[in-house]
Scaffold this motif. Structure first.
Motif, PDB file in Angstrom:
ATOM      1  N   SER A 277      28.448  42.260 -63.319  1.00 21.24           N
ATOM      2  CA  SER A 277      28.928  42.813 -61.984  1.00 21.24           C
ATOM      3  C   SER A 277      30.282  42.146 -61.743  1.00 21.24           C
ATOM      4  O   SER A 277      31.098  42.611 -60.941  1.00 21.24           O
ATOM      5  CB  SER A 277      27.702  42.066 -61.137  1.00 21.24           C
ATOM      6  OG  SER A 277      27.717  40.762 -61.295  1.00 21.24           O
TER       7      SER A 277
ATOM      8  N   GLU B  30      27.118  32.796 -70.456  1.00 22.28           N
ATOM      9  CA  GLU B  30      26.350  33.959 -70.358  1.00 22.28           C
ATOM     10  C   GLU B  30      27.286  35.259 -69.404  1.00 22.28           C
ATOM     11  O   GLU B  30      27.986  34.920 -68.265  1.00 22.28           O
ATOM     12  CB  GLU B  30      25.339  33.746 -68.998  1.00 22.28           C
ATOM     13  CG  GLU B  30      24.355  32.965 -69.633  1.00 22.28           C
ATOM     14  CD  GLU B  30      23.537  33.526 -70.891  1.00 22.28           C
ATOM     15  OE1 GLU B  30      23.197  34.768 -71.206  1.00 22.28           O
ATOM     16  OE2 GLU B  30      23.084  32.619 -71.936  1.00 22.28           O
TER      17      GLU B  30
ATOM     18  N   LYS C 228      28.285  38.435 -67.318  1.00 25.25           N
ATOM     19  CA  LYS C 228      28.062  39.048 -65.922  1.00 25.25           C
ATOM     20  C   LYS C 228      28.717  40.304 -65.633  1.00 25.25           C
ATOM     21  O   LYS C 228      29.872  40.287 -65.337  1.00 25.25           O
ATOM     22  CB  LYS C 228      28.380  38.083 -64.949  1.00 25.25           C
ATOM     23  CG  LYS C 228      27.627  38.205 -63.520  1.00 25.25           C
ATOM     24  CD  LYS C 228      28.259  36.980 -62.464  1.00 25.25           C
ATOM     25  CE  LYS C 228      27.498  37.522 -61.188  1.00 25.25           C
ATOM     26  NZ  LYS C 228      28.091  36.183 -60.218  1.00 25.25           N
TER      27      LYS C 228
END
Length: 607
Positions: free
Chosen positions: A189, A185, A187
């Motif tokens: 950030s 997944e 990310k």
């Protein structure tokens, strides 16, 4: 199966809840309580509908899989010898996936990774490499549906004995576990600090360069050089971002990461993403393959394996002076007959690092050439291949593959972003006080980026090599009983065939570094883990290392992991050894020529 039964259990309780609520509504009076129950009943009914939809989708998927299996059972049997014969564009390209043989001849030009990445696995069972590089949905719902199944792969008992499929199954199971637990997944950030750090380096570098560009004193010169080094580190960190975008691990979407890669790669570093993908994807599918991997084909200036200089075109080793055939470049590489190979390569461990300091100029040139070659306004050669006759002793016919052309809008973005980079670079250099300052700045920037090129090649040069594919022919295996990782055993023996995942351990070395130095390596220090699961974001590679090490230990496979300086020492020792082997081969070839000359003279005198 567990998920299916859990779903059925959920459906049962949802229907039971709906039944109880409806029964209560018939016994209760009107008012707020009934309204509450009506709302609850509506919610429960919605849950049942959602559950029914999920069940329907699952049943449809199960039905399609059953139909697919039924269709596959009716396919004719194909032996590995028949599969191996289909490995050319002119004669057809077949590959096996999950026991089914597919004809991918017409689909190859549409492959996003290019023709060469597929051809490195042509005529083989490509299950492991395809699962490693692609998302399962990409394989089952797109690629396999668009290609024609021609048969079932049948492996005889002798081939089963010489194959090692257990490790492949273990790693495939680990890959499925990573997928289910969200390791893939994206990310966004996680990229906040890397992006902030990169542009902070760039901003401080610009400030220092403009502060010392007058070169009036030694302090000014040192200030300008320090600023140039910071800008070089900016290019290094931006390249890490481009690498992640090229693998689709920033946003998880192919199209978004494509545009990000054009911004980061083409616009900020001047290296074309299309060219990078055409080389890097082949490197992943055929790591350290003498014929296929373009990252190790640098003859005659650099020779990373003696078979490049002392081998025939089959790659199995010979005393001829013919160079090896490169499937990527579509030509024979210079061999022992070349002047540089004979007299310069023996000293390559001395000029290796200086060469990498200017290697970025080579990447710029190849990027521009690739953009010109793939221009859609030029005559298209996407689906064609050019056969050329072999000039070596094997007499085989070789193929030169075409470069797939992107769409016109995408090509315009590629070319336009490269123009943007060169425009900004020229404006920056011409804004300095003198040409001496511009030359010193550019030199320091590119010398600093040489660190990146060392990091790129460090993990593969001192490791093992194979003739083609991923260790299938001419590959070697570490001897687990030997104390040194330089002792190898030829895979042509009766020992099990080297699998795809095992070959990654044989051809790839990790760089051991503390976590606080991860910013400097940008994930390239976990090269083995990255090659095993290329789509895993780099933030998870350090955690992944424990899982992969456990599997390699289970199968008694050595993993090479060394500190950065020790890895460089290993690299230089390897290059020195190869240089000596080339020098000895050159001396033997010269002596052989002299003996032939003397023999010819004696024959003439006798006559």
């Amino acid at each position: 199966q567990k998920s299916f039964f859990y779903q059925e259990e959920r459906n049962f309780f949802c229907r039971l809840t709906l039944l109880i609520i409806n029964n209560n509504n018939t016994n209760m009076g009107k008012g707020g309580q009934k309204h509450y129950n009506d709302t609850t009943a509506t919610s429960a009914s919605s849950s049942v509908d959602d559950a029914d939809d999920d069940t329907t989708k699952r049943n449809q998927k199960t039905k399609s899989l059953l139909l697919l299996k039924k269709r596959n059972k009716n396919l004719p049997a194909i032996t590995t010898a028949q599969l191996a014969s289909k490995c050319t564009l002119s004669g057809g390209v077949w590959l096996a996936y999950e026991g089914i043989v597919y004809d991918v001849t017409r689909w190859i030009p549409k492959h996003p990774g290019g023709i060469r990445a597929v051809m490195s696995s042509a005529g083989r069972d490509a299950t492991a490499v395809m699962k490693s590089l692609h998302h399962p949905k990409t394989l089952t719902e797109h690629i396999m549906k668009r290609t024609r199944a021609v048969g079932r792969l049948v492996v005889d008992d002798d081939e089963k004995k010489n194959s090692n499929t257990t490790i492949d199954k273990d790693f495939e199971q680990l890959g499925q576990e990573l997928l289910e637990n969200g390791w893939y997944e994206p990310k966004l950030s996680a990229y906040f600090f890397p992006v902030l750090r990169a542009f902070a380096l760039f901003g401080m570098g610009l400030k220092l360069v403009y502060s010392g560009d007058n070169l009036e004193s030694t302090y000014d010169s040192l200030t300008l050089m320090a600023g140039s080094v910071l800008i070089g580190l900016f290019f290094q960190n931006v390249a890490f971002l481009g690498h992640d975008a090229g693998h689709g691990s920033i946003t998880g979407r192919f199209d978004w990461d494509l545009y990000l890669g054009l911004v980061v790669g083409n616009g900020l570093t001047g290296i074309d993403l299309g060219w990078w993908k055409s080389t890097h994807y082949v490197h992943h599918s055929a790591t350290n393959s003498l014929h296929d991997d373009p990252d190790i084909q640098h003859m005659p200036l650099l020779c990373f394996e003696e078979r490049y200089a002392v081998a025939d075109s089959s790659g199995e080793g010979s005393t001829t002076t013919d160079g090896l055939w490169s499937t990527y470049h579509g030509r024979y590489l210079p061999g022992l007959q070349h002047f540089l190979c004979r007299y310069i390569v023996p000293y390559q461990h001395y000029y290796f690092y200086p060469t990498l300091c200017v290697a970025r100029f080579s990447l710029h040139i190849m990027s521009i050439v690739h953009v010109v070659q793939t221009c859609p306004l030029l005559p298209s050669t996407t689906s064609s291949s050019e056969e050329i006759s072999s000039t070596s002793s094997d007499g085989k016919v070789k193929e030169r593959y075409a470069w797939p052309q992107p769409s016109l809008p995408l090509w315009c973005l590629q070319a336009g972003s490269l123009v943007f980079y060169w425009t900004m670079l020229v404006l920056f250099l011409t804004s300095l006080d003198s040409w001496q300052a511009a030359a010193l700045t550019l030199s320091c920037i590119y010398i600093t980026t040489g660190i990146l090129h060392v990091q790129i090649v460090l993990s593969h040069i001192p490791m093992q090599y194979c003739a083609d594919g991923h260790g299938r022919t001419g590959g070697r295996r570490h001897d687990a009983a030997a104390p040194s990782d330089d002792v190898v055993v030829d895979s042509s023996s009766s020992s099990p065939e080297i699998s795809y995942y095992e070959w990654q351990a044989l051809s790839t070395m990790d760089v051991d570094c503390p976590a606080w130095m991860d910013w400097f390596h940008g994930g390239l220090q976990f090269q083995l883990e990255h090659h095993l699961f290329p789509r895993v974001p780099r933030r998870n590679l350090r955690k992944l290392m424990k899982k992969t090490d456990a599997l390699f230990q289970k199968h008694n496979i050595a993993v090479t992991r060394k500190p950065f300086l020790a890895a460089n020492v290993k690299l230089l020792q390897h290059m020195q050894r190869v240089g000596r082997a080339v020098q000895n081969a050159a001396a033997a070839a010269q002596q052989q020529q002299e003996e032939l000359f003397v023999s010819a003279e004696k024959t003439v005198k006798t006559e």
